[in-house]
Design a protein around this motif. Structure first.
Motif, PDB file in Angstrom:
ATOM      1  N   TRP A  48       0.829  -1.205   0.000  1.00  0.00           N
ATOM      2  CA  TRP A  48       0.000   0.000   0.000  1.00  0.00           C
ATOM      3  C   TRP A  48       0.867   1.261   0.000  1.00  0.00           C
ATOM      4  O   TRP A  48       0.590   2.220  -0.740  1.00  0.00           O
ATOM      5  N   GLU A  49       1.923   1.289   0.819  1.00  0.00           N
ATOM      6  CA  GLU A  49       2.804   2.459   0.848  1.00  0.00           C
ATOM      7  C   GLU A  49       3.478   2.674  -0.496  1.00  0.00           C
ATOM      8  O   GLU A  49       3.525   3.808  -1.012  1.00  0.00           O
ATOM      9  N   ARG A  61       2.788   5.935  -3.057  1.00  0.00           N
ATOM     10  CA  ARG A  61       3.833   6.899  -3.406  1.00  0.00           C
ATOM     11  C   ARG A  61       4.041   6.939  -4.921  1.00  0.00           C
ATOM     12  O   ARG A  61       4.298   8.011  -5.476  1.00  0.00           O
ATOM     13  N   LEU A  62       3.944   5.799  -5.591  1.00  0.00           N
ATOM     14  CA  LEU A  62       4.075   5.782  -7.053  1.00  0.00           C
ATOM     15  C   LEU A  62       2.979   6.600  -7.708  1.00  0.00           C
ATOM     16  O   LEU A  62       3.216   7.335  -8.681  1.00  0.00           O
ATOM     17  N   ALA A  63       1.755   6.486  -7.202  1.00  0.00           N
ATOM     18  CA  ALA A  63       0.638   7.245  -7.775  1.00  0.00           C
ATOM     19  C   ALA A  63       0.772   8.736  -7.499  1.00  0.00           C
ATOM     20  O   ALA A  63       0.475   9.570  -8.372  1.00  0.00           O
ATOM     21  N   GLU A  64       1.216   9.089  -6.304  1.00  0.00           N
ATOM     22  CA  GLU A  64       1.325  10.501  -5.934  1.00  0.00           C
ATOM     23  C   GLU A  64       2.457  11.200  -6.673  1.00  0.00           C
ATOM     24  O   GLU A  64       2.287  12.329  -7.145  1.00  0.00           O
ATOM     25  N   ARG A  65       3.601  10.566  -6.776  1.00  0.00           N
ATOM     26  CA  ARG A  65       4.787  11.246  -7.283  1.00  0.00           C
ATOM     27  C   ARG A  65       5.037  11.029  -8.771  1.00  0.00           C
ATOM     28  O   ARG A  65       5.626  11.881  -9.418  1.00  0.00           O
ATOM     29  N   LYS A  66       4.621   9.884  -9.302  1.00  0.00           N
ATOM     30  CA  LYS A  66       4.931   9.556 -10.694  1.00  0.00           C
ATOM     31  C   LYS A  66       3.695   9.292 -11.546  1.00  0.00           C
ATOM     32  O   LYS A  66       3.840   8.997 -12.740  1.00  0.00           O
ATOM     33  N   ASP A  67       2.524   9.362 -10.935  1.00  0.00           N
ATOM     34  CA  ASP A  67       1.272   9.060 -11.644  1.00  0.00           C
ATOM     35  C   ASP A  67       1.298   7.648 -12.244  1.00  0.00           C
ATOM     36  O   ASP A  67       0.810   7.403 -13.343  1.00  0.00           O
ATOM     37  N   GLU A 112      -3.907   4.044 -21.923  1.00  0.00           N
ATOM     38  CA  GLU A 112      -2.822   4.987 -21.673  1.00  0.00           C
ATOM     39  C   GLU A 112      -2.113   4.656 -20.350  1.00  0.00           C
ATOM     40  O   GLU A 112      -2.744   4.573 -19.304  1.00  0.00           O
ATOM     41  N   GLY A 113      -0.801   4.497 -20.416  1.00  0.00           N
ATOM     42  CA  GLY A 113      -0.011   4.193 -19.238  1.00  0.00           C
ATOM     43  C   GLY A 113      -0.072   2.738 -18.817  1.00  0.00           C
ATOM     44  O   GLY A 113       0.392   2.403 -17.710  1.00  0.00           O
ATOM     45  N   TYR A 114      -0.622   1.841 -19.676  1.00  0.00           N
ATOM     46  CA  TYR A 114      -0.754   0.430 -19.299  1.00  0.00           C
ATOM     47  C   TYR A 114       0.603  -0.205 -19.015  1.00  0.00           C
ATOM     48  O   TYR A 114       0.776  -0.908 -18.006  1.00  0.00           O
ATOM     49  N   LEU A 115       1.590   0.050 -19.883  1.00  0.00           N
ATOM     50  CA  LEU A 115       2.880  -0.606 -19.745  1.00  0.00           C
ATOM     51  C   LEU A 115       3.576  -0.209 -18.448  1.00  0.00           C
ATOM     52  O   LEU A 115       4.088  -1.061 -17.716  1.00  0.00           O
ATOM     53  N   LYS A 116       3.602   1.073 -18.143  1.00  0.00           N
ATOM     54  CA  LYS A 116       4.294   1.486 -16.911  1.00  0.00           C
ATOM     55  C   LYS A 116       3.552   1.010 -15.671  1.00  0.00           C
ATOM     56  O   LYS A 116       4.184   0.677 -14.653  1.00  0.00           O
ATOM     57  N   ASP A 117       2.226   0.932 -15.737  1.00  0.00           N
ATOM     58  CA  ASP A 117       1.467   0.494 -14.566  1.00  0.00           C
ATOM     59  C   ASP A 117       1.708  -0.988 -14.272  1.00  0.00           C
ATOM     60  O   ASP A 117       1.937  -1.383 -13.118  1.00  0.00           O
ATOM     61  N   VAL A 118       1.638  -1.838 -15.306  1.00  0.00           N
ATOM     62  CA  VAL A 118       1.813  -3.270 -15.064  1.00  0.00           C
ATOM     63  C   VAL A 118       3.276  -3.583 -14.742  1.00  0.00           C
ATOM     64  O   VAL A 118       3.575  -4.503 -13.959  1.00  0.00           O
ATOM     65  N   THR A 119       4.212  -2.815 -15.308  1.00  0.00           N
ATOM     66  CA  THR A 119       5.627  -3.020 -14.975  1.00  0.00           C
ATOM     67  C   THR A 119       5.878  -2.708 -13.502  1.00  0.00           C
ATOM     68  O   THR A 119       6.566  -3.468 -12.798  1.00  0.00           O
ATOM     69  N   ALA A 120       5.321  -1.607 -13.046  1.00  0.00           N
ATOM     70  CA  ALA A 120       5.459  -1.269 -11.632  1.00  0.00           C
ATOM     71  C   ALA A 120       4.774  -2.299 -10.748  1.00  0.00           C
ATOM     72  O   ALA A 120       5.274  -2.630  -9.663  1.00  0.00           O
ATOM     73  N   GLY A 121       3.629  -2.845 -11.199  1.00  0.00           N
ATOM     74  CA  GLY A 121       2.930  -3.860 -10.416  1.00  0.00           C
ATOM     75  C   GLY A 121       3.737  -5.146 -10.269  1.00  0.00           C
ATOM     76  O   GLY A 121       3.831  -5.721  -9.169  1.00  0.00           O
ATOM     77  N   LEU A 154      11.539   9.231  -6.442  1.00  0.00           N
ATOM     78  CA  LEU A 154      10.205   9.746  -6.145  1.00  0.00           C
ATOM     79  C   LEU A 154      10.254  11.124  -5.492  1.00  0.00           C
ATOM     80  O   LEU A 154       9.224  11.795  -5.396  1.00  0.00           O
ATOM     81  N   GLY A 155      11.420  11.536  -4.999  1.00  0.00           N
ATOM     82  CA  GLY A 155      11.537  12.835  -4.361  1.00  0.00           C
ATOM     83  C   GLY A 155      10.940  12.891  -2.969  1.00  0.00           C
ATOM     84  O   GLY A 155      10.372  13.915  -2.577  1.00  0.00           O
ATOM     85  N   ILE A 156      11.064  11.811  -2.190  1.00  0.00           N
ATOM     86  CA  ILE A 156      10.506  11.746  -0.840  1.00  0.00           C
ATOM     87  C   ILE A 156      11.591  11.304   0.128  1.00  0.00           C
ATOM     88  O   ILE A 156      12.611  10.724  -0.280  1.00  0.00           O
TER      89      ILE A 156
END
Length: 390
Positions: free
Chosen positions: A164-165, A169-175, A223-232, A350-352
């Motif tokens: 969850w953390e 953070r990925l959604a907040e800082r990198k969308d 839109e953004g499918y590749l980066k989302d599933v890669t991060a997952g 992420l800049g945190i």
């Protein structure tokens, strides 16, 4: 005109003020130039005795400096000084304190005392950090030695909170919108499968979790499918899969002691790096990634972990020996440091500063799991090699 008026030399005082008055440009000659008549001549301006280039390094230019009387054997007349006074009591004299050359502001470095050296700061709330650490230790030890299944539940909760953390953070800082639901369900299944079925169960659960992430993300726009599933997929491997090795350690006959050894070595390594680095650290280890880490701190981590490893392998692990503990301790110090740097790299990107605020004095759950996660497979593998799977 007679010859004597032109041919005879002028007598002393002949051209004095009473005869014809001063004539500009005339130069007195011979004995006619005395101290009394020198007062009636045009005074020479005084050149201040100030170095042209400054400092004691210009001693070779001292002969060209002039100031005060023109000649060393001259003395000022006893009468009142003319407008250009040579007395040091006159404000225009270079040695007078009110002279413009003496009105310079004093150097600030000489007027201000040197700042007192600052004490080193620990960089975090040690009271809160120690309190939270002791509380977590009590929960872990109690669940570890009472019922093993409870400790598996503790691992699962830590994995879900860590996911969850990270996804937040990925959604907040990198969308980047890594799907949390399939990650949480798949992560919990991964830990349980590793505890029940061993490495084979963990790998199968990992593959199914990655597939669930791919399918779940298809319900949203492409839109953004590749980066989302890669991060997952990265999150599934980084947190629950690596945590599964802790559950697999627990399956041995002395599993509780193996897990305790793993936790102790990780904590001792972190403590040694922190204590030695804070006290003696001067050479940065990786300043672009983690400015607070030093090479001296790394040496402290290695020394503390090797000593603790020798003791744990000798007294806590069945059929373990002290020299094996030295190897395990060294490996733990190396993997824990790399894991800490890896998470620091993520946070810099992420800049945190911290992944969360759930644990006062520590940050988030991920800020405590950063060194544990990559260390778990290392300790599991070395224990299997040294004393078997048990």
């Amino acid at each position: 005109m007679n010859d004597s008026s032109w041919g005879a030399p002028p007598q002393a005082g002949y051209w004095g003020p009473s005869d014809r008055g001063p004539v500009q440009g005339d130069a007195p000659a011979g004995p006619a130039y005395d101290a009394h008549h020198a007062q009636q001549t045009r005074p020479m301006p005084i050149v201040p005795d100030v170095p042209a280039h400054g400092g004691d390094q210009d001693d070779d230019r001292g002969a060209a400096r002039t100031g005060g009387p023109l000649f060393r054997d001259e003395t000022p007349p006893p009468s009142t000084p003319p407008p250009f006074q040579t007395s040091s009591q006159h404000p225009q004299h270079p040695q007078h304190p009110q002279h413009p050359l003496n009105q310079q502001e004093p150097m600030t470095s000489a007027a201000q005392p040197a700042p007192a050296p600052q004490k080193k700061s620990a960089g975090r709330d040690l009271g809160a950090a120690i309190g939270v650490g002791v509380g977590l230790g009590v929960v872990i030890v109690a669940s570890l030695f009472v019922v093993k299944a409870v400790f598996v539940g503790v691992i699962t909760v830590a994995v879900v909170v860590g996911l969850w953390e990270l996804t937040s953070r990925l959604a907040e800082r990198k969308d980047i919108k890594a799907p949390l639901v399939p990650l949480a369900v798949g992560g919990a299944a991964m830990v349980v499968a590793g505890y029940v079925r061993g490495p084979e169960g963990a790998w199968v659960a990992m593959a199914l979790t990655a597939l669930a992430v791919l399918v779940w993300r298809m319900t949203e726009p492409p839109e953004g499918y590749l980066k989302d599933v890669t991060a997952g997929v990265f999150a599934a491997f980084y947190i629950p899969f690596l945590a599964t090795f802790v559950a697999m350690m627990l399956t041995a006959d002395d599993g509780a002691w193996r897990v305790l050894t793993f936790l102790l070595l990780a904590v001792v390594s972190d403590t040694g790096a922190y204590a030695v680095g804070w006290r003696f650290g001067t050479h940065k280890l990786a300043p672009r990634i983690s400015p607070g880490k030093t090479r001296e701190g790394l040496l402290g981590a290695v020394a503390f972990a090797m000593v603790a490893g020798a003791l744990c392998m000798q007294f806590l692990i069945d059929d373990g020996t002290w020299w094996q503990g030295l190897i395990v301790g060294f490996a733990v110090a190396a993997s824990a440091t790399l894991g800490d740097l890896g998470e620091s790299m993520i946070k810099r990107d992420l800049g945190i500063k911290d992944m969360g605020t759930l644990l006062p004095g520590h940050g988030g759950i991920m800020d405590r799991l950063d060194s544990l996660l990559p260390t778990a497979p290392v300790v599991w593998l070395l224990l299997v090699l040294f004393v078997g799977s048990g």
